[in-house]
Design a protein around this motif. Sequence first.
Motif, PDB file in Angstrom:
ATOM      1  N   GLN A 295     -57.479  61.392 -19.411  1.00  0.00           N
ATOM      2  CA  GLN A 295     -58.513  60.471 -18.948  1.00  0.00           C
ATOM      3  C   GLN A 295     -58.367  59.103 -19.606  1.00  0.00           C
ATOM      4  N   GLN A 296     -57.678  59.067 -20.753  1.00  0.00           N
ATOM      5  CA  GLN A 296     -57.264  57.814 -21.360  1.00  0.00           C
ATOM      6  C   GLN A 296     -55.731  57.802 -21.388  1.00  0.00           C
ATOM      7  N   ALA A 331     -52.245  65.543 -22.050  1.00  0.00           N
ATOM      8  CA  ALA A 331     -53.618  65.999 -22.250  1.00  0.00           C
ATOM      9  C   ALA A 331     -53.737  67.483 -21.836  1.00  0.00           C
ATOM     10  N   PRO A 332     -54.670  68.222 -22.433  1.00  0.00           N
ATOM     11  CA  PRO A 332     -55.675  67.725 -23.372  1.00  0.00           C
ATOM     12  C   PRO A 332     -55.137  67.640 -24.807  1.00  0.00           C
ATOM     13  N   ARG A 338     -51.447  67.569 -34.527  1.00  0.00           N
ATOM     14  CA  ARG A 338     -50.198  66.922 -34.925  1.00  0.00           C
ATOM     15  C   ARG A 338     -49.420  66.572 -33.660  1.00  0.00           C
ATOM     16  N   VAL A 339     -48.996  65.308 -33.555  1.00  0.00           N
ATOM     17  CA  VAL A 339     -48.297  64.854 -32.362  1.00  0.00           C
ATOM     18  C   VAL A 339     -46.855  64.436 -32.648  1.00  0.00           C
ATOM     19  N   ALA A 360     -58.209  60.876 -31.855  1.00  0.00           N
ATOM     20  CA  ALA A 360     -59.292  60.995 -30.868  1.00  0.00           C
ATOM     21  C   ALA A 360     -58.975  62.127 -29.901  1.00  0.00           C
ATOM     22  N   ASP A 361     -60.020  62.651 -29.282  1.00  0.00           N
ATOM     23  CA  ASP A 361     -59.841  63.632 -28.204  1.00  0.00           C
ATOM     24  C   ASP A 361     -59.418  62.901 -26.928  1.00  0.00           C
TER      25      ASP A 361
END
Length: 384
Positions: A295-296, A331-332, A338-339, A360-361
């Motif tokens: 969504q972002q 997402a989600p 951790r990315v 952030a979510d």
Amino acid sequence: MQRRNLILAALTCLFSLVATPATAQIIDTPASHAVIMDYTTGEILFSKNGDEPMIPASMTKMMTAYLVFDMINRGEISLTDRLTVSEDAWRRGGFPSGTSTMGLVPKDTPTVEELLHGVIIMSGNDACIVLGEGLAGSEEAFAKRMTDLAHEKGLKSVNFLNATGLEAVGHVISAADLARLAKMTIEDYPQYYEWYDDPSYSWREYTQPNRNPLLEVAGADGLKTGHLEAAGYGLTASAVRDGVRRIIVINGLPTKAARASEGERMMRLAFQSYELKTIAPESVALPEQKVWLGQQGLVPVSLAEPMLIAGHKAAFEKAKTEIVLEKPLEAPIKKGDRVGKLVVTLEGRPPVEAPVIAEADVKKLGFFGRAVEGLSAMISGNDG
């Protein structure tokens, strides 16, 4: 993996970033093996064949002494216990041997404390053999226990076959592990480490000066020299300046004079040219990362923990920094996931990594949103 080069504005006060890869050491040394260690962190600041097993010669005696310290600490022996000098210890390590000696003779009964001074200050091979025979039944059994304790402490390169450091095929330790052994000695047994700074020691009428050539250098307070024809001249040394302690190890030098001059030079470089920098998560603004089907379209990220970066001061001016994503972000995503990781590479040093987490979510798009984004991706892929 997806890699993205970046310029971190928050780091420019620490070092400039360019995209040139690390190539070679900033400094070099004629020693065949060498390391510089920061004592507080145990970080290896410089290494030349530092992890390669080598012949340590009398630097072995640091482990001989450490094992005795350990036995005292365990209550197995005391400093006042007396051990008898055997004919074998005298012949192989006393004056008849022509090697470094404490000057013991058969049937002498020195205390453990006296023998430790003979090992640490006089580099006495006879003292080492007496300790081995008296405390473990034989020098070989004592050396086995030295190796076992070293492995227990994480010194995996160690394979000791005697307590003296005299030549034996397969008797080895790495320069990095010698530095770790020095750190262990200073940390674990400060009350005995003070003996490494004593300028000389006398057994009866025989006096031997401390062989460490750096003891007159500012802040130096230990540890041990070594020499064998097969190994060259070596030194493990430590010094403190302005509250910072550094440890150096060098080996494979051609002469005693070369050991002294190179030891002094490497210790000077250890303080003047090398440093540790800590990058706190709150001090670094990392760029937002693209998110698929969210969504972002972007997610803010940050370091999950502080980064400790060690290296030559000049190397910080040519650092390479990048974010490495574990996979394209989709997402989600939950805050704290951790990315990827931040990787900083300095010339002459292995890369330093720290995890990067989402701040952030990011919820997943609904069906219609995913369809629109998929169509957009198809159109973009057909451009050109």
